[in-house]
Motif scaffolding. Structure first.
Motif, PDB file in Angstrom:
ATOM      1  N   ALA A 117       6.512  -0.818  -4.606  1.00 13.20           N
ATOM      2  CA  ALA A 117       6.520  -2.123  -5.289  1.00 13.20           C
ATOM      3  C   ALA A 117       5.099  -2.504  -5.706  1.00 13.20           C
ATOM      4  N   LEU A 118       4.137  -2.257  -4.810  1.00 13.98           N
ATOM      5  CA  LEU A 118       2.731  -2.577  -5.100  1.00 13.98           C
ATOM      6  C   LEU A 118       2.220  -1.738  -6.284  1.00 13.98           C
ATOM      7  N   THR A 119       2.588  -0.455  -6.291  1.00 16.08           N
ATOM      8  CA  THR A 119       2.149   0.446  -7.367  1.00 16.08           C
ATOM      9  C   THR A 119       2.682  -0.025  -8.720  1.00 16.08           C
ATOM     10  N   VAL A 120       3.989  -0.339  -8.757  1.00 20.63           N
ATOM     11  CA  VAL A 120       4.607  -0.775 -10.019  1.00 20.63           C
ATOM     12  C   VAL A 120       3.996  -2.108 -10.470  1.00 20.63           C
ATOM     13  N   SER A 132       3.283   9.049   2.087  1.00 15.84           N
ATOM     14  CA  SER A 132       4.318   9.970   1.577  1.00 15.84           C
ATOM     15  C   SER A 132       4.271  11.349   2.228  1.00 15.84           C
ATOM     16  N   LEU A 133       3.375  11.535   3.191  1.00 10.81           N
ATOM     17  CA  LEU A 133       3.189  12.882   3.751  1.00 10.81           C
ATOM     18  C   LEU A 133       4.466  13.462   4.352  1.00 10.81           C
ATOM     19  N   VAL A 156      10.255   4.209   5.720  1.00 11.41           N
ATOM     20  CA  VAL A 156      10.933   3.930   4.441  1.00 11.41           C
ATOM     21  C   VAL A 156      10.496   2.556   3.918  1.00 11.41           C
ATOM     22  N   TRP A 157      10.421   1.574   4.801  1.00 13.18           N
ATOM     23  CA  TRP A 157       9.959   0.234   4.410  1.00 13.18           C
ATOM     24  C   TRP A 157       8.545   0.308   3.831  1.00 13.18           C
ATOM     25  N   LEU A 158       7.694   1.061   4.538  1.00  7.68           N
ATOM     26  CA  LEU A 158       6.304   1.190   4.079  1.00  7.68           C
ATOM     27  C   LEU A 158       6.258   1.820   2.680  1.00  7.68           C
ATOM     28  N   LEU A 159       7.050   2.866   2.471  1.00  7.18           N
ATOM     29  CA  LEU A 159       7.100   3.511   1.153  1.00  7.18           C
ATOM     30  C   LEU A 159       7.607   2.536   0.090  1.00  7.18           C
ATOM     31  N   GLY A 160       8.590   1.729   0.460  1.00  6.34           N
ATOM     32  CA  GLY A 160       9.147   0.733  -0.460  1.00  6.34           C
ATOM     33  C   GLY A 160       8.095  -0.300  -0.856  1.00  6.34           C
ATOM     34  N   LEU A 205      13.250   8.283  -3.324  1.00  9.16           N
ATOM     35  CA  LEU A 205      13.184   7.341  -4.441  1.00  9.16           C
ATOM     36  C   LEU A 205      11.803   6.679  -4.506  1.00  9.16           C
ATOM     37  N   PHE A 206      11.379   6.090  -3.381  1.00  3.17           N
ATOM     38  CA  PHE A 206      10.119   5.337  -3.385  1.00  3.17           C
ATOM     39  C   PHE A 206       8.895   6.258  -3.451  1.00  3.17           C
ATOM     40  N   GLY A 207       8.901   7.290  -2.583  1.00  2.00           N
ATOM     41  CA  GLY A 207       7.754   8.194  -2.523  1.00  2.00           C
ATOM     42  C   GLY A 207       7.632   9.043  -3.781  1.00  2.00           C
ATOM     43  N   GLY A 208       8.779   9.572  -4.244  1.00  3.20           N
ATOM     44  CA  GLY A 208       8.761  10.422  -5.439  1.00  3.20           C
ATOM     45  C   GLY A 208       8.241   9.652  -6.645  1.00  3.20           C
ATOM     46  N   ALA A 209       8.700   8.406  -6.796  1.00  3.40           N
ATOM     47  CA  ALA A 209       8.267   7.604  -7.943  1.00  3.40           C
ATOM     48  C   ALA A 209       6.787   7.230  -7.818  1.00  3.40           C
TER      49      ALA A 209
END
Lengths: 276, 264
Positions: free
Chosen positions: A140-143, A188-189, A132-136, A18-22
């Protein structure tokens, strides 16, 4: 059908999808419109170098990967501008140099090299809660950045010099997009691995481009396609017991193919293509 | 800065690209309300002058000022907010998924400030610019679907939307056919007449220059060789800086075209 979500490692993998794909797909819109798709390959090899350096020197490989991508992200834009070269040329140089150095250092790691090789091929099923936390956080930062600075990002994507001439800090946004891409790629690697991450940057954004003439819609569709490809890959790999990263890539390629086939743009001939 | 001060000036400016001198000891002034045509052959240094005023090129020697302030790195963004810039048409990537309204809205970005959404005033300014240029009916069309002339009109609307004090136009009609070129230049003349806006128009063909220009400048191999009334440019000796040995023929064609235009 959803009993797989009761497994802890699958829940982690689903959240990573969810987080990485988006995040990757949102960034992919910028990368494809800036015509620098090699950014993904270049950043993933910088991450590989950082992770291997971490393993060799005894610090966290993930931190090494993030640090290496951050350094590449800071350097690529300004070096391309000062060298008067296309960003793609500098990306090619960074890619080959980091790959050469990474493989040189790889031979120095004693014993099994699983942790480093996971970064090349991906290992989404072994992703940790911390990752997972890091990706989350990165999602959030990207959005947040995209929402707050949407009009500036759109202006820079349209034409960097026109954006600068209008009084926008165009260089800052241009370099910022490259820097954030480094962070997203390095975090995301584990999803598809360094060699295949290119597909999650390019395919969902290219599929979205086939279906819309509006930039906000393109960002939204790309994120949707990226997440859907990752979920499809995860589910199919679980059901058929095949490698997840490879199925994610094939799913995103299929999404592009469908978007291309049903694209309303193919039924129109814009004026730009009629006149030279 | 008082009303008599020049809007922009170059004082003994030289520019070098590596070992190649692009401009040599150029001095000029743009006064408030001027509509100045800057002509010259390809590679003569016209675009370099325009890029100096925008701060994209730094002089090797001399002083460049806009609105009375030196064009220096720390002041660039504040100066550029007051300058409307229209580049050559092929410079823009038309594949981007942006509507005409989105492109025109870029002109409001700097005024609104980073991180702030466009407000009611901004939307009104965008609508007014589209209307003034006569492309309000194209507002929701994808930018890439416009013809070359329409795209240039959208670029002019974007620059106007910025509510600039100075407009810099770099060969805005270079890729347009004759009809679209005349329409675009008439539009610029109307903007100058209605708003008394200071404008610098870079063109390589003087036969296309609007007669509304108040002054003409000619650069030849990096040197400013002509700075006078626009009519004065239409002499073979002055045209020679642009057209070399073909100047008499160009002058004959220009006079023929003018006499035919005056016939009832």
């Amino acid at each position: 059908m959803i009993e797989w979500l009761q497994l802890g490692f699958m829940r982690n993998a689903a959240l990573a999808c969810l987080f990485g794909g988006a995040s990757l797909s949102i960034l992919g819109v910028c990368v494809t419109l800036m015509d620098i798709p090699f950014l993904g390959i270049s950043m993933s090899h910088s991450a590989l170098l950082g992770a291997i350096a971490g393993l060799l020197c005894g610090f966290d490989p993930l931190l090494g990967a993030i640090a290496a991508c951050a350094i590449s992200g800071v350097l690529i834009g300004p070096v391309a501008d000062r060298a008067g070269a296309s960003a793609n040329v500098i990306l090619g140089i960074v890619f080959s140099a980091t790959m050469g150095l990474a493989f040189l250092l790889l031979t120095r790691i004693p014993g099994p090299k699983t942790e480093a090789l996971n970064l090349i091929w991906g290992s989404i099923l072994t992703i940790s809660r911390r990752e997972v936390w890091l990706l989350g956080i990165i999602f959030a930062l990207t959005v947040l950045l995209l929402t707050v600075f949407f009009k500036e990002i759109a202006a820079v994507l349209f034409h960097r010099e026109i954006a600068a001439a209008s009084g926008i800090a165009a260089d800052l946004f241009h370099y910022g997009i490259i820097f954030v891409s480094g962070l997203i790629v390095s975090a995301s690697l584990d999803i598809v691995g360094g060699l295949l991450i290119f597909s999650l940057l390019v395919n969902p954004a290219s599929a979205a481009y086939q279906l819309t003439y509006r930039l906000p819609t393109m960002f939204l569709l790309a994120a949707l396609f990226g997440v859907a490809s990752c979920f499809a890959g995860l589910l199919v790999s679980y059901l058929l017991n095949v490698p997840t990263g490879a199925v994610i890539v094939l799913a995103s390629s299929t999404v592009f193919l469908l978007a291309f086939l049903f694209s309303p743009k193919r039924r129109q001939t814009p004026a730009s293509q009629e006149t030279p | 800065m008082n009303s008599a001060d020049p809007v922009a000036s170059l004082s003994r400016v030289s520019v070098r690209f590596g070992r190649h001198p692009a401009l040599r000891d150029v001095s000029l002034e743009l006064r408030p309300g001027d509509f100045v045509a800057l002509a010259g052959a390809n590679g003569s240094g016209k675009t370099t002058i325009l890029r100096l005023l925008l701060g994209f090129v730094r002089p090797a020697a001399g002083d460049v000022r806009v609105f009375g302030q030196p064009v220096a790195p720390g002041a660039l963004r504040a100066l550029r907010r007051r300058i409307g810039y229209v580049p050559q048409s092929p410079a823009v990537d038309v594949r981007l998924p942006l509507s005409v309204r989105d492109v025109v809205a870029i002109g409001r970005c700097a005024r609104t400030g980073p991180g702030r959404r466009l407000g009611r005033d901004d939307r009104a300014a965008i609508a007014a610019s589209l209307d003034a240029i006569g492309i309000a009916h194209l507002a929701d069309r994808p930018f890439g679907h416009l013809s070359g002339g329409e795209r240039q009109k959208a670029q002019i609307a974007r620059a106007l939307c910025q509510e600039p004090d100075l407009m810099l136009l770099d060969e805005p009609t270079s890729s347009l056919d004759l009809g679209a070129r005349c329409e675009c230049l008439d539009l610029l003349a109307r903007i100058h007449r209605d708003r008394a806006l200071t404008m610098l128009l870079v063109m390589h063909d003087i036969e296309a220059l609007p007669r509304a220009c108040t002054r003409a400048l000619v650069v030849d191999r990096g040197a400013l060789v002509f700075d006078a009334d626009f009519r004065g440019l239409l002499r073979a000796a002055n045209l020679r800086h642009i057209y070399r040995q073909n100047a008499p023929r160009v002058l004959r064609e220009l006079r023929l075209a003018e006499s035919q235009a005056e016939e009832p």
